[in-house]
Design an enzyme around this catalytic site. Structure first.
Site, PDB file in Angstrom:
ATOM      1  N   LYS A   1       0.845  -1.206   0.000  1.00  0.00           N
ATOM      2  CA  LYS A   1       0.000   0.000   0.000  1.00  0.00           C
ATOM      3  C   LYS A   1       0.876   1.250   0.000  1.00  0.00           C
ATOM      4  O   LYS A   1       1.940   1.262   0.639  1.00  0.00           O
ATOM      5  CB  LYS A   1      -0.867  -0.043   1.266  1.00  0.00           C
ATOM      6  CG  LYS A   1      -1.913   1.044   1.403  1.00  0.00           C
ATOM      7  CD  LYS A   1      -2.735   0.795   2.681  1.00  0.00           C
ATOM      8  CE  LYS A   1      -3.835   1.811   2.898  1.00  0.00           C
ATOM      9  NZ  LYS A   1      -4.637   1.501   4.110  1.00  0.00           N
TER      10      LYS A   1
ATOM     11  N   SER B   1      -9.621   1.315   3.364  1.00  0.00           N
ATOM     12  CA  SER B   1      -8.825   2.146   2.478  1.00  0.00           C
ATOM     13  C   SER B   1      -7.803   1.360   1.656  1.00  0.00           C
ATOM     14  O   SER B   1      -7.302   1.870   0.657  1.00  0.00           O
ATOM     15  CB  SER B   1      -8.099   3.216   3.291  1.00  0.00           C
ATOM     16  OG  SER B   1      -7.174   2.616   4.185  1.00  0.00           O
TER      17      SER B   1
ATOM     18  N   SER C   1      -9.539  -1.235   7.406  1.00  0.00           N
ATOM     19  CA  SER C   1      -9.021  -1.041   6.049  1.00  0.00           C
ATOM     20  C   SER C   1      -8.328  -2.228   5.407  1.00  0.00           C
ATOM     21  O   SER C   1      -8.000  -2.161   4.224  1.00  0.00           O
ATOM     22  CB  SER C   1      -8.063   0.137   6.023  1.00  0.00           C
ATOM     23  OG  SER C   1      -8.801   1.317   5.955  1.00  0.00           O
TER      24      SER C   1
HETATM   25  N1  GLN Z   1     -12.921   3.291   6.978  1.00  0.00           N
HETATM   26  C1  GLN Z   1     -12.268   3.699   8.182  1.00  0.00           C
HETATM   27  C2  GLN Z   1     -11.957   5.171   8.120  1.00  0.00           C
HETATM   28  O1  GLN Z   1     -12.348   5.764   7.191  1.00  0.00           O
HETATM   29  C3  GLN Z   1     -11.049   2.871   8.419  1.00  0.00           C
HETATM   30  C4  GLN Z   1      -9.886   3.318   7.636  1.00  0.00           C
HETATM   31  C5  GLN Z   1      -8.658   2.529   7.934  1.00  0.00           C
HETATM   32  O2  GLN Z   1      -8.717   1.451   8.554  1.00  0.00           O
HETATM   33  N2  GLN Z   1      -7.526   3.060   7.528  1.00  0.00           N
HETATM   34  O3  GLN Z   1     -11.350   5.709   8.974  1.00  0.00           O
END
Ligand code: GLN
Length: 488
Positions: free
Chosen positions: A79, A154, A178
């Site tokens: 990532k 994400s 994420s």
């Molecule tokens: N969807 C969650 C957020 O928007 C988790 C994001 C993540 O785990 N980086 O914060």
């Protein structure tokens, strides 16, 4: 178009047999990433030359009989929020435009030590804030099962790259789901280990008390191998867990008899849950019962507070972590500024996207004098209650089983106008981060042709138990063996 790449075990077999070289495998991964580029938008950058050179070195080692690990010569993706020396890291943000890292993250160092070949940087929501990659400056990744749908977020690019067979394995970060949610949306396995298991040295910080690195692959057995390679204590990360890393892969014996799985009552009663998702999860639980596991109902009485608590703590920490992007040291600096304050203002206004700005504003607000006690301190207190809920539940069961996401992959564009609705897709995943627990998502069926994910959560440091449950389930089912349709 080149064929999808096989599993790590399959690739290792053909490498060992001399039927293929790492240079060829890496070439295939790169060709497939390029061919699927526009359709999936899974990568923000490919390391074409660097990866080929690394692969050539792996082939030399193999020829000398000096293979470093089961991952030697295997193409993987990372990532775009984990730095690699001499490579750009963008976090899918305009503000890091032009940034090239002077050092490598512990994750990348460990992958290099294992001989794995990093082929590229995967797409993500800007600074990992989101559940669909629609907050990426490069536009969203598309779900390989249906390009009109989100790959999740994400770490959506990593999940899509594995699901589409571009690479057998990829890494992501999980602050509130994420890794697990995109794994569920794309029909692959994704695991977030215990907070502190994988060093975060060189991971761009979003919310430091929640962030954790983890892995994607198509099977739990491969995830075990990947996490063994990258876990372990690191003095450069003060939150790094000192405990030794067990041989998770070796402990996968296909036996779950003697384990009790807890089903949180509050989750199956959750309003927004798609009945088709719940049906798949129930079938999966029945399969695990046939495999010898016992099942009981448990309660997480504070579950309804998790999303609110998460979005207070995560935004507070993000507002502090992101203060460093001011145009002075990293990435982009606005031009034509009149004085220092104007330069900060312009750089941050131009550099951050709408969702990141929203979170910085929210986080600054909840930390501000006068509101700190009402919001931030209260959220920390509720966090303790959530952690205790899990401690109590784990007194009567060995692991918890839940849906990963209340629904299958949603249509791109369907949540972008309604941030709250986007946040609610994290309802089953954020608690594990708030409590620091390990969690894995494993494919457990399809609804309307889209994958459904089963989430298994365990007590801290019990990754092995979760992998054993996920692996046992995969030995008895074939969902993870299905591939999305090849593009015509
Ligand atoms: N969807 C969650 C957020 O928007 C988790 C994001 C993540 O785990 N980086 O914060």
């Amino acid at each position: 178009m080149t064929e999808p790449l096989g599993s790590i075990a399959e690739l290792r077999e053909v490498l060992d047999a001399g039927e293929v070289s790492s240079v060829q495998l890496v070439g295939r991964a790169l060709a497939r990433a390029e061919a699927l580029g526009t359709r999936l938008n899974a990568f923000l950058g490919l390391r074409s030359e660097g990866a080929r050179a690394d692969a050539a070195r792996s082939d030399e080692r193999r020829a000398r009989g000096a293979v470093r690990s089961p991952l030697d010569g295997i193409p993987v993706a990372v990532k775009d929020n984990m730095v690699m020396q001499g490579e750009p890291t963008t976090c899918a943000s305009r503000i890091l435009e032009g940034f090239v890292s002077p050092y490598s993250s512990t994750l990348v160092e460990k992958l290099e030590a294992a001989g794995a070949v990093v082929v590229g940087r995967t797409n993500m929501d800007e600074f990992a804030m989101g559940s669909s990659t629609e907050h990426s400056v490069a536009g969203p990744s598309h779900n390989p099962w249906d390009p009109a749908r989100a790959a999740g977020g994400s770490s959506g690019g990593s999940a899509a790259a594995v699901a589409a067979g571009i690479v057998p394995a990829a890494f992501g970060s999980d602050t509130g789901g994420s890794i697990r949610q995109p794994a569920s949306f794309c029909g692959v396995v994704g695991m977030k280990p215990t907070y502190g298991r994988v060093s975060r040295w060189g991971l761009v910080a979003f919310a430091s008390s929640l962030d954790q690195i983890g892995a994607f692959a198509r099977s739990a057995a491969e995830v075990a191998l990947l996490l063994e390679a990258v876990s372990g204590h690191d003095p450069r990360d003060s939150t790094s867990a000192p405990e030794p890393v067990p041989s998770w892969g070796q402990a996968l014996d296909g036996d779950v008899s003697g384990l009790t799985l807890g089903l949180p009552r509050e989750y199956s009663a959750h309003d927004g849950i798609d009945p088709a998702v719940l049906a798949c999860v129930r079938d999966a639980v029945a399969e695990l019962e046939r495999a010898g596991a016992k099942v009981c109902e448990v309660s997480l009485p504070h579950a309804h507070t998790a999303v609110a608590t998460y979005y207070l703590i995560a935004t507070a920490e993000a507002s502090s972590n992101l203060a460093r992007y001011d145009g002075v040291r990293y990435g982009r600096r606005a031009e034509a500024a009149r004085g220092l304050t104007d330069m900060y203002l312009r750089t941050r206004s131009e550099g951050f996207g709408a969702e990141v700005k929203r979170r910085i504003l929210l986080g600054t607000y909840v930390l501000s004098a006068g509101y700190y006690d009402a919001y931030y301190r209260k959220a920390q207190q509720v966090r303790t209650l959530l952690r205790r809920d899990f401690e109590t539940a784990f007194r009567s069961c060995d692991a918890l089983v839940t849906p990963t996401s209340p629904e299958v992959a949603f249509a791109l564009g369907s949540r972008t106008e309604d941030p709250l609705r986007m946040y609610l897709s994290d309802v089953f995943t954020v608690s594990a981060n708030l409590a620091g627990l390990p969690g894995v998502s494993v494919p457990c069926g399809f609804s309307d042709g889209l994958p459904v994910g089963l989430q298994v959560l365990g007590p801290p440091l019990e990754e092995g138990r979760l992998l054993r449950i996920a692996d046992t389930y995969q030995r008895r089912t074939a969902f993870h063996g299905q591939r999305p349709p090849e593009p015509v």
